[in-house]
Scaffold this active site. Structure first.
Site: not given
Length: 455
Positions: A84-85, A346-347, A115, A332, A202, A328, A81
């Site tokens: 890597l964006r 979030f994150g 995502n 950011h 999720h 996870d 999980h």
């Protein structure tokens, strides 16, 4: 320990290593370490493969010798999980920077969530992510495919095309969003069953979490943030284990975070449901008390829960109800976190601190052994993903994805020293144990003494 030698039979070592030429990897002898934290043994690596394991091995002429006295030798870690964006979120992370972070954390494989922008919902996008990982060559990168088109929750994505692509996708998830429609979730479970895939859910009921900012409880009431009830997670898990049982398909629960969720998964396993679950390092360590300072570095989905929930997920990991630890890792840009809580993203990051947290919360407390760590951070994640080249035993004939971890040092976490572009670490300033002495990807060093080994 009796030395073992390489077999002439086919093994996982025959598979091609991502971005690495095994034949070009120099011979290397890991001397005096403790495989799985057990008896002292040497590990000899030649041509990208473990050629022998045992005491007092001789090093071939010209081989590099790594002094691993006092260190734990593990199979390379596998993260099921990771965000890597890339594509689309390169200001937060790229495949290059994210896999550098993974290598520093001791990972030899990561599974990249869907995502992105565009969403990884077609064969073309997952193959692009796979190629970026091969080009970076810091660890294997396995794309996770979206369950629904554009993560929209309305139509199934091209699951079969992604499974049949060069990326061979076997894990599908709309992570960041819940597949909340039960009919769509059932269809997804039925579809992936045909090629032994798994849906990674999720678990978050969207109606029960509208506007939610943190765990619903005493702390949220006292500091005035909208609460996120545990039942929003638990109700989806309960529904989905029943759907998986009805269909006879595999279900994986992402970032399980509540005591009630642990009990539901335990009940489902007792019924014989083919369900697996993960917990994050931050849910093993931190509680909702962190939110009192309104520092958005502690804003995460699912939210940090209570001390009782932390104890429950630790117990669930120890007794096998929870199968794996997954980071996870969610980097950011600074401006997405350095703002008021209600508008912050979030994150949290996690690749470079995961093993230190697991050691502190689970090993140093006597709750898990190092062999258990290999199971929850390497062997089982690889098995869930049907990745035959990772999570392999430390044995002759196996591909040399290896981590040498020194559990003795402790250091304060400084995100400015991290390889990830994200600086949103929830353990910044905390002291964590352990140091990555060496990470091998198919016999090639990617990390030496916590520093990246440039290639």
């Amino acid at each position: 320990m009796t030395p073992t030698t390489a077999s002439t039979t086919a093994s996982a070592a025959d598979a091609a290593a991502t971005g690495a030429d095994r034949a070009a990897a120099p011979a290397l002898l890991i001397r005096g370490g403790r495989p799985y934290g057990e008896d002292v043994a040497d590990v000899l690596v030649e041509d990208g493969t473990i050629s022998a394991v045992g005491p007092d091995l001789s090093a071939p002429e010209g081989a590099e010798i790594v002094d691993a006295e006092g260190c734990i030798v593990l199979p390379g870690l596998v993260d099921l999980h990771t965000h890597l964006r890339e594509p689309g979120g390169e200001e937060a992370e790229t495949v290059e920077t994210g896999t550098r972070a993974a290598a520093r954390g001791g990972f030899t494989a990561v599974h990249a969530m869907a995502n992105t922008t565009p969403v990884a919902d077609t064969a073309g996008v997952v193959e692009q992510v796979l190629q970026r990982g091969e080009d970076a060559a810091w660890c294997a990168v396995h794309p996770i495919g979206a369950v629904t088109v554009g993560l929209g929750g309305e139509r199934l994505a091209e699951l079969d095309a992604m499974a049949g692509s060069r990326a061979r996708v076997r894990v599908f998830s709309d992570d960041g969003k819940c597949v909340s429609d039960p009919v769509l979730m059932r269809r997804a479970l039925e579809y992936v069953k045909t090629f032994d895939g798994v849906i990674a859910q999720h678990a978050q009921d969207p109606r029960l979490t509208e506007g939610a900012q943190m765990h619903e409880g005493r702390v949220s009431a006292e500091i005035g943030l909208t609460g996120w009830p545990s039942v929003a997670e638990e109700s989806i898990i309960a529904r989905d284990v029943l759907l998986a049982e009805h269909v006879g398909s595999r279900l994986h629960v992402c970032h399980l975070s509540t005591a009630g969720s642990v009990e539901i998964v335990r009940w489902a396993k007792q019924r014989g449901v083919d369900v697996t679950a993960e917990v994050t390092p931050h849910h093993l360590l931190l509680t909702d008390e962190e939110a009192r300072g309104y520092d958005a570095v502690y804003k995460v989905n699912p939210p940090l829960r209570t001390r009782a929930d932390v104890e429950a997920v630790r117990e669930g990991l120890a007794d096998g109800t929870i199968d794996i630890v997954a980071t996870d890792h969610a980097p950011h840009p600074a401006d997405a976190k350095d703002r008021e809580w209600d508008t912050a993203a979030f994150g949290m990051t996690g690749l470079e601190t995961a093993l230190g947290i697991v050691q502190q919360t689970m090993v140093d407390t006597g709750t898990l052994t190092w062999r258990d760590v290999a199971r929850v951070l390497s062997e089982t994640p690889a098995r869930i993903a049907r990745d035959l080249d990772q999570g392999r035993p430390l044995a002759a004939g196996e591909v040399a994805h290896v981590l040498v971890w020194d559990p003795r040092p402790a250091a304060e976490v400084d995100p400015e020293e991290h390889a990830s572009r994200g600086r949103n670490s929830p353990v910044a300033g905390r002291t964590l144990p352990g140091r990555n002495r060496l990470t091998l990807l198919a016999g090639r060093p990617t990390v030496r003494d916590s520093r990246l080994a440039e290639h």
